[in-house]
Design a protein around this motif. Structure first.
Motif, PDB file in Angstrom:
ATOM      1  N   TRP A  71      16.238  22.767  26.618  1.00  0.00           N
ATOM      2  CA  TRP A  71      16.660  22.776  25.320  1.00  0.00           C
ATOM      3  C   TRP A  71      15.937  23.674  24.564  1.00  0.00           C
ATOM      4  N   ALA A  72      14.561  24.420  24.454  1.00  0.00           N
ATOM      5  CA  ALA A  72      14.021  25.087  23.824  1.00  0.00           C
ATOM      6  C   ALA A  72      14.973  26.960  23.905  1.00  0.00           C
ATOM      7  N   ALA A  73      15.274  26.875  25.767  1.00  0.00           N
ATOM      8  CA  ALA A  73      16.841  28.084  25.181  1.00  0.00           C
ATOM      9  C   ALA A  73      17.587  27.885  24.621  1.00  0.00           C
ATOM     10  N   LEU A  74      18.344  26.664  24.387  1.00  0.00           N
ATOM     11  CA  LEU A  74      19.091  26.274  23.434  1.00  0.00           C
ATOM     12  C   LEU A  74      18.850  26.248  22.015  1.00  0.00           C
ATOM     13  N   TRP A  75      17.133  25.676  21.742  1.00  0.00           N
ATOM     14  CA  TRP A  75      16.810  25.664  20.217  1.00  0.00           C
ATOM     15  C   TRP A  75      16.928  26.751  19.900  1.00  0.00           C
ATOM     16  N   VAL A  76      16.082  28.446  20.361  1.00  0.00           N
ATOM     17  CA  VAL A  76      15.686  29.366  20.030  1.00  0.00           C
ATOM     18  C   VAL A  76      17.587  30.596  19.693  1.00  0.00           C
ATOM     19  N   THR A  77      18.383  30.132  20.871  1.00  0.00           N
ATOM     20  CA  THR A  77      19.456  30.702  19.985  1.00  0.00           C
ATOM     21  C   THR A  77      20.299  29.398  18.971  1.00  0.00           C
ATOM     22  N   MET A  78      20.288  29.183  18.646  1.00  0.00           N
ATOM     23  CA  MET A  78      20.456  28.615  17.203  1.00  0.00           C
ATOM     24  C   MET A  78      19.356  28.678  16.384  1.00  0.00           C
ATOM     25  N   ARG A  79      18.018  28.950  16.431  1.00  0.00           N
ATOM     26  CA  ARG A  79      16.704  29.261  15.333  1.00  0.00           C
ATOM     27  C   ARG A  79      17.686  30.735  15.339  1.00  0.00           C
ATOM     28  N   GLY A  80      17.724  31.572  16.161  1.00  0.00           N
ATOM     29  CA  GLY A  80      18.801  33.478  16.212  1.00  0.00           C
ATOM     30  C   GLY A  80      19.581  33.647  15.510  1.00  0.00           C
ATOM     31  N   GLU A  81      20.297  32.050  15.798  1.00  0.00           N
ATOM     32  CA  GLU A  81      22.339  32.356  15.209  1.00  0.00           C
ATOM     33  C   GLU A  81      21.973  32.050  13.640  1.00  0.00           C
ATOM     34  N   SER A  82      20.846  31.433  12.771  1.00  0.00           N
ATOM     35  CA  SER A  82      20.621  31.184  11.538  1.00  0.00           C
ATOM     36  C   SER A  82      20.034  31.077  10.744  1.00  0.00           C
ATOM     37  N   ASP A  83      20.292  31.712   9.289  1.00  0.00           N
ATOM     38  CA  ASP A  83      19.679  32.573   9.042  1.00  0.00           C
ATOM     39  C   ASP A  83      18.735  31.947   7.863  1.00  0.00           C
ATOM     40  N   LYS A  84      19.415  30.522   7.810  1.00  0.00           N
ATOM     41  CA  LYS A  84      18.847  29.108   6.643  1.00  0.00           C
ATOM     42  C   LYS A  84      17.382  29.314   6.966  1.00  0.00           C
ATOM     43  N   MET A  85      17.098  29.214   5.370  1.00  0.00           N
ATOM     44  CA  MET A  85      15.465  28.817   5.729  1.00  0.00           C
ATOM     45  C   MET A  85      15.281  27.238   5.990  1.00  0.00           C
ATOM     46  N   PRO A  86      14.195  26.592   6.889  1.00  0.00           N
ATOM     47  CA  PRO A  86      13.854  25.460   6.889  1.00  0.00           C
ATOM     48  C   PRO A  86      14.164  24.511   5.796  1.00  0.00           C
ATOM     49  N   GLU A  87      15.522  23.556   6.127  1.00  0.00           N
ATOM     50  CA  GLU A  87      15.308  22.659   4.828  1.00  0.00           C
ATOM     51  C   GLU A  87      14.310  21.195   4.888  1.00  0.00           C
ATOM     52  N   ILE A  88      13.147  21.995   3.761  1.00  0.00           N
ATOM     53  CA  ILE A  88      11.811  21.066   3.717  1.00  0.00           C
ATOM     54  C   ILE A  88      11.783  20.317   1.972  1.00  0.00           C
ATOM     55  N   ALA A  89      12.244  19.553   1.904  1.00  0.00           N
ATOM     56  CA  ALA A  89      11.974  18.882   0.598  1.00  0.00           C
ATOM     57  C   ALA A  89      10.994  18.990  -0.220  1.00  0.00           C
ATOM     58  N   PRO A  90      11.210  20.305  -0.914  1.00  0.00           N
ATOM     59  CA  PRO A  90       9.999  21.155  -1.715  1.00  0.00           C
ATOM     60  C   PRO A  90       9.057  19.650  -2.734  1.00  0.00           C
ATOM     61  N   ARG A  91       8.232  19.830  -2.319  1.00  0.00           N
ATOM     62  CA  ARG A  91       6.937  18.529  -2.882  1.00  0.00           C
ATOM     63  C   ARG A  91       6.122  19.403  -3.895  1.00  0.00           C
ATOM     64  N   ARG A  92       5.245  18.564  -4.861  1.00  0.00           N
ATOM     65  CA  ARG A  92       3.855  18.945  -6.019  1.00  0.00           C
ATOM     66  C   ARG A  92       2.629  18.164  -5.742  1.00  0.00           C
TER      67      ARG A  92
END
Length: 227
Positions: free
Chosen positions: A81-102
Motif C-alpha cells: 500500500w505504501a508503494a501505491l501511496w507514494v505513487t498517488m502522492r507523486g501524481e498529485s499536486d494538491k495540498m492536503p485536504e485539511i479544513a482550516p480551523r482557528r
C-alpha cells in the motif's frame, strides 16, 4: 550483521525515512493557515512534537507484536500500500485536504489524524529495513526525527519525480516481500526458507511496480478522457 549487511541496512533505513517521512511541513502549513501568526508558530512546534511522539508509540507497538504469526504478511500488505501511496502522492499536486480551523486543539487534531497513515507506513518500513534488529529500528526512528523537525517538503517534492518514484515503489515492494518471507507462518511452510527469502523480495518489488504503474496509467487515461 557483517559490515556489508550493516551498510545495506543503513542505506535502506535512510531511504525508507526519506520516502515515507510524510508531508509534515505541508500538512502543518495546510492545517494552520487560518491561525493568527503567533498561534501558528505554537501550532507548528507542538505539531512537530506530536508527530515525533506518534512515531515513538508506533515503533514500540510494532516491536511488541512483531513476533506474532501473520505480522510479516500484514506488514507486507502495508508496504505494498505504501508503494501505491507514494505513487498517488507523486501524481498529485494538491495540498492536503485539511479544513482550516482557528482553534489550536482542532488544528493539531486534524494534522495528527492526517499524518497517522504516513507515520504507520514509515515505522513499518523502518521495521522491515532493520529486519527486526532493535538498535537499527531505533536508528530509523532517530533519523526520522530531523526530517520532522526541519520539515520534509523538499524531500517530498524531489521524490515525486520519476525515475526516483518508480525506484522507491519497487524498493517498498522489495521490503514487503522480505517481511512476508520472515513471517513465522511462511517459515513453517513446506517451502525451503532460503528459497522463500530469495524469491519473495523480487516478487514483492514486481507487484509494487505493477500497482504503481497501473495507477499512473489509469490516471493518465482519465486525464485524456477528461480533455
Amino acid at each position: 550483521m557483517d559490515l556489508s549487511q550493516t551498510i545495506g541496512a543503513l542505506i535502506e533505513i535512510i531511504w525508507i525515512d526519506l520516502v515515507l517521512a510524510g508531508e509534515n511541513a505541508i500538512v502543518l502549513a495546510a492545517a494552520t493557515r487560518a491561525l493568527p501568526q503567533d498561534r501558528k508558530r505554537i501550532a507548528l512546534n507542538v505539531g512537530t512534537i506530536l508527530f515525533v511522539l506518534l512515531r515513538v508509540l508506533l515503533v514500540y507497538a510494532l516491536m511488541a507484536v512483531a513476533d506474532l504469526p501473520g505480522f510479516g504478511f500484514a506488514a507486507a500488505a502495508l508496504m505494498l500500500w505504501a508503494a501505491l501511496w507514494v505513487t498517488m502522492r507523486g501524481e498529485s499536486d494538491k495540498m492536503p485536504e485539511i479544513a482550516p480551523r482557528r482553534a489550536l486543539g482542532p488544528v493539531l487534531t486534524g494534522a495528527l489524524a492526517y499524518d497517522a497513515q504516513g507515520a504507520l507506513l514509515n515505522m513499518t518500513g523502518v521495521m522491515g529495513a532493520a529486519q527486526g534488529d532493535k538498535p537499527f529500528v531505533m536508528l530509523g526512528l532517530a533519523l526520522s526525527i530531523p526530517l520532522l523537525a526541519l520539515g520534509s517538503a523538499q524531500f517530498v517534492m524531489a521524490l515525486r519525480k520519476p525515475p526516483i518514484l518508480w525506484a522507491s515503489a519497487s524498493f517498498l515492494g522489495w521490503i514487503a516481500g522480505r517481511m512476508a518471507s520472515a513471517d513465522s507462518l511462511a517459515l513453517a511452510s513446506p517451502m525451503p526458507a532460503g528459497l522463500t527469502y530469495d524469491f519473495a523480495p523480487p516478487l514483492g518489488a514486481l507487484i509494487a511496480l505493477l500497482l504503481a504503474f497501473g495507477y499512473a496509467r489509469g490516471r493518465k487515461i482519465k486525464r485524456v478522457e477528461d480533455r
